[in-house]
Write a protein that holds these residues in place. Structure first.
Motif, PDB file in Angstrom:
ATOM      1  N   HIS A   1       0.864  -1.182   0.000  1.00 42.74           N
ATOM      2  CA  HIS A   1       0.000   0.000   0.000  1.00 42.74           C
ATOM      3  C   HIS A   1       0.903   1.235   0.000  1.00 42.74           C
ATOM      4  O   HIS A   1       1.847   1.319   0.782  1.00 42.74           O
ATOM      5  CB  HIS A   1      -0.884  -0.003   1.248  1.00 42.74           C
ATOM      6  N   PHE A   2       0.612   2.195  -0.877  1.00 42.22           N
ATOM      7  CA  PHE A   2       1.412   3.415  -0.909  1.00 42.22           C
ATOM      8  C   PHE A   2       0.573   4.586  -1.393  1.00 42.22           C
ATOM      9  O   PHE A   2      -0.531   4.423  -1.910  1.00 42.22           O
ATOM     10  CB  PHE A   2       2.666   3.247  -1.784  1.00 42.22           C
ATOM     11  N   LYS A   3       1.115   5.770  -1.191  1.00 42.80           N
ATOM     12  CA  LYS A   3       0.452   7.004  -1.604  1.00 42.80           C
ATOM     13  C   LYS A   3       1.343   7.710  -2.620  1.00 42.80           C
ATOM     14  O   LYS A   3       2.556   7.813  -2.433  1.00 42.80           O
ATOM     15  CB  LYS A   3       0.224   7.903  -0.388  1.00 42.80           C
ATOM     16  N   ARG A   4       0.730   8.182  -3.703  1.00 39.99           N
ATOM     17  CA  ARG A   4       1.436   8.950  -4.737  1.00 39.99           C
ATOM     18  C   ARG A   4       0.514  10.081  -5.187  1.00 39.99           C
ATOM     19  O   ARG A   4      -0.622   9.833  -5.583  1.00 39.99           O
ATOM     20  CB  ARG A   4       1.788   8.053  -5.921  1.00 39.99           C
ATOM     21  N   ASP A   5       1.012  11.296  -5.105  1.00 39.55           N
ATOM     22  CA  ASP A   5       0.235  12.474  -5.534  1.00 39.55           C
ATOM     23  C   ASP A   5      -1.144  12.519  -4.877  1.00 39.55           C
ATOM     24  O   ASP A   5      -2.159  12.770  -5.524  1.00 39.55           O
ATOM     25  CB  ASP A   5       0.087  12.502  -7.062  1.00 39.55           C
ATOM     26  N   ASN A   6      -1.181  12.242  -3.569  1.00 36.40           N
ATOM     27  CA  ASN A   6      -2.416  12.252  -2.773  1.00 36.40           C
ATOM     28  C   ASN A   6      -3.456  11.239  -3.235  1.00 36.40           C
ATOM     29  O   ASN A   6      -4.637  11.375  -2.940  1.00 36.40           O
ATOM     30  CB  ASN A   6      -3.026  13.650  -2.707  1.00 36.40           C
ATOM     31  N   ASN A   7      -3.030  10.208  -3.966  1.00 38.53           N
ATOM     32  CA  ASN A   7      -3.876   9.076  -4.323  1.00 38.53           C
ATOM     33  C   ASN A   7      -3.299   7.834  -3.669  1.00 38.53           C
ATOM     34  O   ASN A   7      -2.082   7.711  -3.529  1.00 38.53           O
ATOM     35  CB  ASN A   7      -3.946   8.894  -5.843  1.00 38.53           C
ATOM     36  N   TYR A   8      -4.159   6.907  -3.294  1.00 31.46           N
ATOM     37  CA  TYR A   8      -3.746   5.705  -2.579  1.00 31.46           C
ATOM     38  C   TYR A   8      -3.836   4.498  -3.499  1.00 31.46           C
ATOM     39  O   TYR A   8      -4.787   4.372  -4.261  1.00 31.46           O
ATOM     40  CB  TYR A   8      -4.625   5.508  -1.344  1.00 31.46           C
ATOM     41  N   TYR A   9      -2.853   3.602  -3.381  1.00 33.28           N
ATOM     42  CA  TYR A   9      -2.750   2.454  -4.276  1.00 33.28           C
ATOM     43  C   TYR A   9      -2.350   1.190  -3.526  1.00 33.28           C
ATOM     44  O   TYR A   9      -1.703   1.261  -2.491  1.00 33.28           O
ATOM     45  CB  TYR A   9      -1.671   2.690  -5.348  1.00 33.28           C
TER      46      TYR A   9
ATOM     47  N   THR B   1       5.644  -3.980  -5.451  1.00 33.98           N
ATOM     48  CA  THR B   1       6.771  -3.161  -5.034  1.00 33.98           C
ATOM     49  C   THR B   1       7.566  -2.626  -6.212  1.00 33.98           C
ATOM     50  O   THR B   1       8.064  -1.502  -6.172  1.00 33.98           O
ATOM     51  CB  THR B   1       7.697  -3.977  -4.104  1.00 33.98           C
ATOM     52  N   GLU B   2       7.662  -3.393  -7.282  1.00 32.37           N
ATOM     53  CA  GLU B   2       8.441  -2.960  -8.442  1.00 32.37           C
ATOM     54  C   GLU B   2       7.891  -1.682  -9.067  1.00 32.37           C
ATOM     55  O   GLU B   2       8.583  -1.010  -9.829  1.00 32.37           O
ATOM     56  CB  GLU B   2       8.528  -4.069  -9.486  1.00 32.37           C
ATOM     57  N   GLN B   3       6.662  -1.284  -8.719  1.00 32.64           N
ATOM     58  CA  GLN B   3       6.050  -0.060  -9.253  1.00 32.64           C
ATOM     59  C   GLN B   3       6.352   1.177  -8.406  1.00 32.64           C
ATOM     60  O   GLN B   3       6.005   2.291  -8.792  1.00 32.64           O
ATOM     61  CB  GLN B   3       4.537  -0.247  -9.370  1.00 32.64           C
ATOM     62  N   LEU B   4       6.989   0.989  -7.248  1.00 27.08           N
ATOM     63  CA  LEU B   4       7.273   2.126  -6.371  1.00 27.08           C
ATOM     64  C   LEU B   4       8.309   3.059  -6.976  1.00 27.08           C
ATOM     65  O   LEU B   4       9.216   2.621  -7.691  1.00 27.08           O
ATOM     66  CB  LEU B   4       7.788   1.634  -5.011  1.00 27.08           C
ATOM     67  N   LEU B   5       8.196   4.348  -6.644  1.00 21.87           N
ATOM     68  CA  LEU B   5       9.139   5.364  -7.093  1.00 21.87           C
ATOM     69  C   LEU B   5       9.623   6.172  -5.890  1.00 21.87           C
ATOM     70  O   LEU B   5       8.896   6.312  -4.891  1.00 21.87           O
ATOM     71  CB  LEU B   5       8.458   6.329  -8.070  1.00 21.87           C
ATOM     72  N   VAL B   6      10.838   6.688  -5.983  1.00 26.69           N
ATOM     73  CA  VAL B   6      11.304   7.626  -4.968  1.00 26.69           C
ATOM     74  C   VAL B   6      10.310   8.789  -4.956  1.00 26.69           C
ATOM     75  O   VAL B   6       9.899   9.282  -6.006  1.00 26.69           O
ATOM     76  CB  VAL B   6      12.736   8.105  -5.286  1.00 26.69           C
ATOM     77  N   GLY B   7       9.887   9.175  -3.775  1.00 31.56           N
ATOM     78  CA  GLY B   7       8.866  10.222  -3.635  1.00 31.56           C
ATOM     79  C   GLY B   7       7.508   9.672  -3.258  1.00 31.56           C
ATOM     80  O   GLY B   7       6.688  10.400  -2.696  1.00 31.56           O
ATOM     81  N   ASP B   8       7.236   8.394  -3.576  1.00 29.81           N
ATOM     82  CA  ASP B   8       6.006   7.760  -3.090  1.00 29.81           C
ATOM     83  C   ASP B   8       6.084   7.708  -1.568  1.00 29.81           C
ATOM     84  O   ASP B   8       7.152   7.844  -0.977  1.00 29.81           O
ATOM     85  CB  ASP B   8       5.865   6.340  -3.645  1.00 29.81           C
ATOM     86  N   GLU B   9       4.953   7.486  -0.922  1.00 29.97           N
ATOM     87  CA  GLU B   9       4.923   7.458   0.537  1.00 29.97           C
ATOM     88  C   GLU B   9       4.347   6.139   1.037  1.00 29.97           C
ATOM     89  O   GLU B   9       3.373   5.630   0.494  1.00 29.97           O
ATOM     90  CB  GLU B   9       4.083   8.618   1.060  1.00 29.97           C
ATOM     91  N   LEU B  10       4.973   5.611   2.101  1.00 28.19           N
ATOM     92  CA  LEU B  10       4.534   4.364   2.717  1.00 28.19           C
ATOM     93  C   LEU B  10       3.985   4.647   4.106  1.00 28.19           C
ATOM     94  O   LEU B  10       4.515   5.491   4.841  1.00 28.19           O
ATOM     95  CB  LEU B  10       5.703   3.385   2.839  1.00 28.19           C
ATOM     96  N   LEU B  11       2.934   3.927   4.476  1.00 30.48           N
ATOM     97  CA  LEU B  11       2.340   4.058   5.801  1.00 30.48           C
ATOM     98  C   LEU B  11       3.226   3.356   6.819  1.00 30.48           C
ATOM     99  O   LEU B  11       3.582   2.193   6.651  1.00 30.48           O
ATOM    100  CB  LEU B  11       0.932   3.454   5.801  1.00 30.48           C
ATOM    101  N   THR B  12       3.590   4.072   7.885  1.00 32.70           N
ATOM    102  CA  THR B  12       4.461   3.507   8.917  1.00 32.70           C
ATOM    103  C   THR B  12       3.633   2.832  10.008  1.00 32.70           C
ATOM    104  O   THR B  12       2.404   2.957  10.037  1.00 32.70           O
ATOM    105  CB  THR B  12       5.331   4.596   9.572  1.00 32.70           C
ATOM    106  N   ASP B  13       4.320   2.176  10.915  1.00 33.47           N
ATOM    107  CA  ASP B  13       3.653   1.539  12.051  1.00 33.47           C
ATOM    108  C   ASP B  13       3.081   2.569  13.024  1.00 33.47           C
ATOM    109  O   ASP B  13       2.295   2.235  13.895  1.00 33.47           O
ATOM    110  CB  ASP B  13       4.593   0.586  12.778  1.00 33.47           C
ATOM    111  N   GLU B  14       3.457   3.831  12.864  1.00 31.67           N
ATOM    112  CA  GLU B  14       2.910   4.910  13.686  1.00 31.67           C
ATOM    113  C   GLU B  14       1.775   5.648  12.967  1.00 31.67           C
ATOM    114  O   GLU B  14       1.380   6.734  13.364  1.00 31.67           O
ATOM    115  CB  GLU B  14       4.023   5.881  14.069  1.00 31.67           C
ATOM    116  N   GLU B  15       1.291   5.043  11.866  1.00 32.88           N
ATOM    117  CA  GLU B  15       0.165   5.550  11.082  1.00 32.88           C
ATOM    118  C   GLU B  15       0.441   6.913  10.444  1.00 32.88           C
ATOM    119  O   GLU B  15      -0.463   7.739  10.285  1.00 32.88           O
ATOM    120  CB  GLU B  15      -1.119   5.561  11.909  1.00 32.88           C
ATOM    121  N   ASN B  16       1.702   7.153  10.070  1.00 31.90           N
ATOM    122  CA  ASN B  16       2.101   8.342   9.328  1.00 31.90           C
ATOM    123  C   ASN B  16       2.647   7.892   7.985  1.00 31.90           C
ATOM    124  O   ASN B  16       3.186   6.801   7.869  1.00 31.90           O
ATOM    125  CB  ASN B  16       3.201   9.108  10.066  1.00 31.90           C
ATOM    126  N   TYR B  17       2.518   8.742   6.996  1.00 31.56           N
ATOM    127  CA  TYR B  17       3.107   8.427   5.699  1.00 31.56           C
ATOM    128  C   TYR B  17       4.529   8.974   5.646  1.00 31.56           C
ATOM    129  O   TYR B  17       4.764  10.129   5.977  1.00 31.56           O
ATOM    130  CB  TYR B  17       2.257   8.981   4.552  1.00 31.56           C
TER     131      TYR B  17
END
Length: 65
Positions: free
Chosen positions: A14-22, A26-42
């Motif tokens: 699960h990741f966030k890119r340009d304020n959209n969630y997907y 993993t092979e589709q991830l880009l530097v700049g995408d955001e991942l949800l942490t265990d502290e519920e922050n991106y």
């Protein structure tokens, strides 16, 4: 990923890119995408390093949702 997360290219994530969630591989991830942490922050991805190694991986399957 960020020298923390070690996954295969075919791991669904699960990741966030340009304020959209997907959910995508993993092979589709880009530097700049955001991942949800265990502290519920991106947290932004600042580095992606591909490492080729022989390691054990474990796939879990469920009978039902």
């Amino acid at each position: 990923i960020n020298n923390k997360l070690r996954v295969t290219n075919h791991h669904l994530i699960h990741f966030k890119r340009d304020n959209n969630y997907y959910f995508n591989f993993t092979e589709q991830l880009l530097v700049g995408d955001e991942l949800l942490t265990d502290e519920e922050n991106y947290e932004p991805i600042v580095s992606i390093e591909e490492v080729k190694d022989n390691i054990n991986v474990y796939n879990f399957e469920l009978d039902k949702d």
